[in-house]
Design a protein around this motif. Sequence first.
Motif, PDB file in Angstrom:
ATOM      1  N   TYR A   1     106.468  74.647  58.211  1.00 44.81           N
ATOM      2  CA  TYR A   1     105.522  74.609  59.330  1.00 44.81           C
ATOM      3  C   TYR A   1     104.908  73.219  59.480  1.00 44.81           C
ATOM      4  O   TYR A   1     104.675  72.750  60.596  1.00 44.81           O
TER       5      TYR A   1
ATOM      6  N   GLY B   1      99.109  79.377  66.579  1.00 45.52           N
ATOM      7  CA  GLY B   1      98.303  80.563  66.834  1.00 45.52           C
ATOM      8  C   GLY B   1      96.867  80.400  66.371  1.00 45.52           C
ATOM      9  O   GLY B   1      96.453  79.318  65.931  1.00 45.52           O
ATOM     10  N   PRO B   2      96.108  81.495  66.459  1.00 43.80           N
ATOM     11  CA  PRO B   2      94.681  81.426  66.102  1.00 43.80           C
ATOM     12  C   PRO B   2      94.427  80.988  64.661  1.00 43.80           C
ATOM     13  O   PRO B   2      93.521  80.194  64.408  1.00 43.80           O
ATOM     14  N   LYS B   3      95.214  81.495  63.714  1.00 42.37           N
ATOM     15  CA  LYS B   3      94.987  81.156  62.310  1.00 42.37           C
ATOM     16  C   LYS B   3      95.275  79.680  62.034  1.00 42.37           C
ATOM     17  O   LYS B   3      94.495  78.999  61.362  1.00 42.37           O
ATOM     18  N   ALA B   4      96.403  79.202  62.557  1.00 43.90           N
ATOM     19  CA  ALA B   4      96.742  77.796  62.347  1.00 43.90           C
ATOM     20  C   ALA B   4      95.728  76.895  63.033  1.00 43.90           C
ATOM     21  O   ALA B   4      95.327  75.854  62.490  1.00 43.90           O
TER      22      ALA B   4
ATOM     23  N   ALA C   1      92.591  77.566  63.610  1.00 42.24           N
ATOM     24  CA  ALA C   1      91.342  77.596  62.836  1.00 42.24           C
ATOM     25  C   ALA C   1      91.445  76.694  61.610  1.00 42.24           C
ATOM     26  O   ALA C   1      90.490  75.978  61.266  1.00 42.24           O
ATOM     27  N   LYS C   2      92.600  76.711  60.950  1.00 43.51           N
ATOM     28  CA  LYS C   2      92.777  75.855  59.771  1.00 43.51           C
ATOM     29  C   LYS C   2      92.787  74.391  60.180  1.00 43.51           C
ATOM     30  O   LYS C   2      92.196  73.535  59.497  1.00 43.51           O
TER      31      LYS C   2
ATOM     32  N   PHE D   1     100.156  72.563  55.232  1.00 49.28           N
ATOM     33  CA  PHE D   1     100.721  73.685  55.981  1.00 49.28           C
ATOM     34  C   PHE D   1     102.101  74.113  55.484  1.00 49.28           C
ATOM     35  O   PHE D   1     102.721  74.977  56.096  1.00 49.28           O
TER      36      PHE D   1
ATOM     37  N   ARG E   1      95.928  74.744  70.656  1.00 45.32           N
ATOM     38  CA  ARG E   1      96.416  76.056  71.062  1.00 45.32           C
ATOM     39  C   ARG E   1      97.320  75.994  72.283  1.00 45.32           C
ATOM     40  O   ARG E   1      97.997  76.977  72.612  1.00 45.32           O
TER      41      ARG E   1
END
Length: 416
Positions: A255, A221-224, A226-227, A251, A215
Amino acid sequence: MQAAPSLPERLIAHLDMDAFYASVELLRYPELKGRAVVIGGRREHAPRTLADGTREYSLLRDYTGRGVVTTSTYAARDLGVFSAMGLMKAALRAPDAILLPTDFDSYRHYSRLFKAAVAEIAPVIEDRGIDEIYIDLTDVPGIREPVGHDPLGGAKAVAREIKNSVLKATGLTCSIGITPNKLLSKIASELEKPDGVTVLTMEDLETRIWPLAVRKVNGIGPKAAAKLAALGVETVGDIAGKTLPWLVENFGKSYGAWLHEASHGRDRRPVVTYSEPVSISRETTFERDLHAKQDRALLGRIFTQLCEQLAGDLSRKGYLSRTIGIKLRFEGFVTVTRDLTLDLPIADAAAIRHAAGLCLKRVDLSKRLRLLGVRAGNLSHPGDALRGRPARKAKPAAASETPEAESLSLFEDLPL
């Protein structure tokens, strides 16, 4: 013996003001230095001067409403209070923190001061907002001169000169990261906060960047994140350890390729000294939900004020607008937008309010409102030739298109 780091072809700095809004407030209230202070209150949370000349401050524990933290001092951050956190939640973590209202006019004033101070030393600046800039230091005199046995000494000296100039002009501190590119400099400016200087070369990638959490990279971001975590990837070095095909597979082509480049510290973006804004907007979130009929007078005043503020923004920045839009957020966090494109560009408050009012009449206003905003798009400068055929005006929606035809008239009593 480890080889001395060599300076790269490009030297890009990221300057980030330290807890900017809070620091501006501490200039006004120096007795709060070292205290937990939260910015984000309303006007009634302004300090009260008592008969003996002392000030009485509002405490976060007494706050009621659904406002959010604009920023906080480092003492408040140590207690777990950060930007964008709900003030009620922040009050549970730091009930004795001082609560102050926001004063954006002051923040903009100090923003102009610090940027002007930097420009006297290094004029190639990319404005990234009210409290941060990128600076191209590649050709600044003295930047490549070693100091003693330190080959990075010249870069550090220039950074200190910039910091001293900002401090003299504003009384505020900043943190600066200097690296070969914007991506790494953004990360570096956070490493020694507050009031820090960090100079990194590509030789520092493995020791200073790879151990960081994913991060920390601007763009993850948060979604990426988390993945990535679900795939066992926690640090920047973990990403760098993955192959390009693996990243693309998980991804996507664009990205995935960017993750590969970013994790290896590669970023070719130039410092952009000027760019035209796509739109300019003003919006406000209400302390309580408002109804278009029951709170018509209050909404009318707020609506007019937003249009006047937007007109002031357009005038100050030298723009006209051909597309006026509105943004409404209802209870339940449902957001609705409407736009109206005009034949000729406008900038005055009355014309903006009239166009925005026409947009309002195309929205079902039967539910209570949490947020109201006005936006100016399709920008141009006075004197610019209109290009192409004028866009056709948007037509108001027919009554049958909204759940309740009556809602179309809820704002009719407001002066347009």
